[in-house]
Motif scaffolding. Structure first.
Motif, mmCIF file in Angstrom:
data_model
loop_
_atom_site.group_PDB
_atom_site.id
_atom_site.type_symbol
_atom_site.label_atom_id
_atom_site.label_comp_id
_atom_site.label_asym_id
_atom_site.label_seq_id
_atom_site.Cartn_x
_atom_site.Cartn_y
_atom_site.Cartn_z
ATOM 1 N N LEU A 39 0.944 -1.618 -0.225
ATOM 2 C CA LEU A 39 -0.624 -0.318 0.066
ATOM 3 C C LEU A 39 1.034 1.383 -0.136
ATOM 4 N N GLU A 40 2.197 1.342 0.711
ATOM 5 C CA GLU A 40 3.226 2.478 0.850
ATOM 6 C C GLU A 40 3.204 2.839 -1.001
ATOM 7 N N ASN A 41 3.629 1.348 -1.761
ATOM 8 C CA ASN A 41 3.859 1.554 -2.867
ATOM 9 C C ASN A 41 3.193 1.874 -4.308
ATOM 10 N N PRO A 63 8.005 -11.242 -6.210
ATOM 11 C CA PRO A 63 8.718 -11.006 -4.985
ATOM 12 C C PRO A 63 7.798 -9.642 -4.629
ATOM 13 N N LEU A 64 7.653 -10.196 -3.841
ATOM 14 C CA LEU A 64 7.106 -8.576 -2.872
ATOM 15 C C LEU A 64 6.874 -7.041 -3.335
ATOM 16 N N GLU A 65 7.825 -6.555 -2.922
ATOM 17 C CA GLU A 65 8.357 -5.476 -3.462
ATOM 18 C C GLU A 65 7.821 -5.102 -5.158
ATOM 19 N N GLU A 66 7.380 -5.863 -6.417
ATOM 20 C CA GLU A 66 7.699 -6.364 -7.892
ATOM 21 C C GLU A 66 5.816 -6.355 -7.751
ATOM 22 N N ALA A 126 -0.477 -1.179 -10.835
ATOM 23 C CA ALA A 126 -0.613 -0.092 -11.162
ATOM 24 C C ALA A 126 -0.939 -0.370 -12.548
ATOM 25 N N GLU A 127 -0.059 -1.926 -13.210
ATOM 26 C CA GLU A 127 -0.115 -1.136 -14.793
ATOM 27 C C GLU A 127 -1.395 -1.702 -14.843
ATOM 28 N N LEU A 128 -1.668 -2.814 -14.601
ATOM 29 C CA LEU A 128 -2.939 -3.830 -14.397
ATOM 30 C C LEU A 128 -3.767 -2.795 -14.723
ATOM 31 N N SER A 129 -4.257 -2.145 -13.395
ATOM 32 C CA SER A 129 -5.018 -0.823 -13.116
ATOM 33 C C SER A 129 -5.123 0.347 -14.270
ATOM 34 N N GLY A 130 -4.188 0.014 -15.156
ATOM 35 C CA GLY A 130 -3.214 1.315 -15.803
ATOM 36 C C GLY A 130 -3.686 2.361 -15.026
ATOM 37 N N THR A 131 -3.097 2.661 -14.416
ATOM 38 C CA THR A 131 -2.669 3.710 -13.330
ATOM 39 C C THR A 131 -1.297 4.288 -13.906
ATOM 40 N N ASP A 179 5.819 -14.647 -4.444
ATOM 41 C CA ASP A 179 6.955 -15.668 -4.240
ATOM 42 C C ASP A 179 7.696 -15.709 -3.451
ATOM 43 N N PRO A 180 6.679 -17.292 -2.928
ATOM 44 C CA PRO A 180 6.675 -17.941 -1.361
ATOM 45 C C PRO A 180 8.298 -17.536 -0.501
ATOM 46 N N LEU A 181 9.257 -17.992 -2.003
ATOM 47 C CA LEU A 181 11.062 -17.529 -1.010
ATOM 48 C C LEU A 181 10.645 -15.805 -0.842
ATOM 49 N N THR A 182 9.987 -14.955 -0.743
ATOM 50 C CA THR A 182 10.465 -13.565 -0.423
ATOM 51 C C THR A 182 9.234 -13.303 0.597
#
Lengths: 188, 276
Positions: free
Chosen positions: A22-24, A173-176, A182-187, A149-152
């Protein structure tokens, strides 16, 4: 695809994971986001308030029949299942599913039925199997699924259970995950 | 599932609900679709039937199955002192008002197996008001009312209920209110003496009395908006002026046409006073 709703499921370790997402996310992220975070029955408002501190988007715990509006994050209230109807929320106190109320499976199933291919489902860290059936239903109804990703993941059981049951669209990974949303939503 | 299959499922559900309404008089047509669908699918799977149409056939040709099915669609899960802060506020803010009445009429609408009615009885007894109180606890379902009248609950639940009771301002030992017997908690005789458990259908029946308090908690969450509004009209008509309406913690009066007719007794608590 013109996506209309994002549903997110998280359990153990979910507070940090949700906060990271949410912060990203940009403050102009336009899709409503509905979150089930497993929690104890009487955490009051602290979970919402603590995540709110780091989120650009407004977090609310919906009441029964609350209208779903863009640009908000809806957090399932403690001790209720949160279901999505066409355009608004419904609550239930039916028995826990996979020992959980709120249950990720219940949210994902109702959202899959109401939103079909316009739905994005996200499964994050957790130490149980809730969400796996939900993911398979989101896929069955034509939606898009991202699994952390389970590793993250702080606890990999939940993402692994989801991946074992379904062929999903992205494992990230979580950070991505915020960027992908944002891309999928068209933001972007 | 593609849109054709989904259309078929919606049609099957509609026909099922129409069939039990037209043939048996039970009206689930205005229940909230998402949770109702879950319950129908669960009932279908429990019967080992592969289609909802198959379930409709069983219901129409096997009346013995009806009770079980109605129960599967309508039973609400409940607990004692659910949302302790609700009962704490009830104790602090509603009880003082109730003291001013010579006799107190309470309606617990959608009481299911009776946990909430017993919780109210315990609270009012501790406040010295129970002797002049009558609690009408109603439900659509005769099976759950039978259980409620017996006043026997799983012993394993009592640990949670004890914690709730204490958070709700209870100062006694909760175990004074029941005796343990082979895994059961049997509510103390006399606790139910001013509770009347009776059948009432919020969907089809009208008002039957005037009440100082109505508790209808986590019942209308299972109804669609239109039916929920209808039920709120019924509850409003059944309350005396300045009477108290208790709802579930995430049910708000705000999304109903009655919102201007109530004021909230305390911020964040689902207790409302009828003001006009």
């Amino acid at each position: 695809m013109d996506y209309k709703l994002v549903v997110v499921g998280a359990s153990l370790g979910g507070f940090d994971a949700l906060t990271t997402i949410l912060e990203n996310l940009p403050g102009n992220f336009k899709l409503p986001i509905v979150v089930v975070q497993h929690r104890t029955r009487d955490t009051g408002d602290t979970l919402r308030a603590n995540i709110q501190l780091r989120s650009h988007l407004l977090l609310v715990e919906p009441d029964d029949k609350t209208e779903i509006t863009p640009g908000k994050v809806y957090l399932a209230p403690p001790n209720y299942h949160l279901l999505v109807e066409k355009g608004y929320f419904a609550l239930s106190i039916d028995p826990p599913v996979e020992y959980s109320r709120p249950s990720i499976d219940v949210l994902f199933e109702s959202a899959a039925i109401a939103f079909g291919p316009a739905l994005i489902g996200v499964v994050l860290t957790g130490s149980n199997r809730d969400g796996a059936k939900g993911v398979s239903l989101v896929k069955e109804y034509g939606g898009y699924v991202i699994v952390q990703d389970p590793l993250t993941a702080e606890s990999k059981t939940m993402p692994e259970a989801a991946l074992a049951l379904s062929q999903v669209d992205r494992v990230l990974p979580l950070e991505e995950i915020p960027l992908a949303l944002a891309e999928l939503s068209g933001t972007l | 599932m593609d849109s054709r299959q989904q259309e078929r499922e919606n049609l099957e559900i509609e026909l099922l609900l129409e069939a039990i309404f037209r043939y048996y008089g039970f009206d689930f047509r205005d229940y909230a679709p998402a949770s109702l669908r879950r319950r129908i699918i669960k009932a279908r799977d429990q019967e080992g039937i592969s289609t909802i149409t198959g379930l409709t056939e069983r219901l129409l040709h096997n009346p013995n199955y009806l009770d079980r099915f109605v129960q599967a669609l309508s039973v609400n899960v409940t607990s004692m002192f659910r949302d302790p802060e609700f009962f704490l506020t009830f104790r602090k803010k509603v009880v003082p008002m109730l003291r001013t009445y010579p006799s107190i009429q309470i309606w617990n609408a959608g009481c299911s197996t009776g946990e909430e009615a017993y919780s109210l009885a315990i609270l009012l007894e501790e406040e010295g008001l129970y002797a002049r109180t009558r609690i009408y606890a109603t439900d659509i379902n005769e099976e759950v009312l039978k259980k409620a009248r017996e006043g026997i609950f799983p012993l394993e639940d009592m640990k949670d209920y004890t914690a709730n009771y204490m958070k709700a301002g209870g100062e006694k030992s909760f175990s004074e209110y029941y005796s343990a017997n082979y895994g059961n908690a049997i509510m103390r005789p006399g606790l139910g003496k001013n509770i009347t458990f009776a059948q009432h259908n919020l969907v089809t029946d009208g008002p039957f009395n005037q009440f100082q308090v109505i508790c209808c908690r986590n019942v209308t969450i299972y109804f669609n908006k239109e039916l929920k509004n209808r039920v709120h009209e019924l509850l409003y008509q059944s309350l005396v002026n300045f009477g108290i309406l208790g709802l579930g913690s995430k049910e708000s009066i705000h999304f109903t046409p009655k919102q201007g007719r109530y004021e909230q007794v305390e911020n964040t608590i689902s207790l409302y006073r009828k003001i006009g």
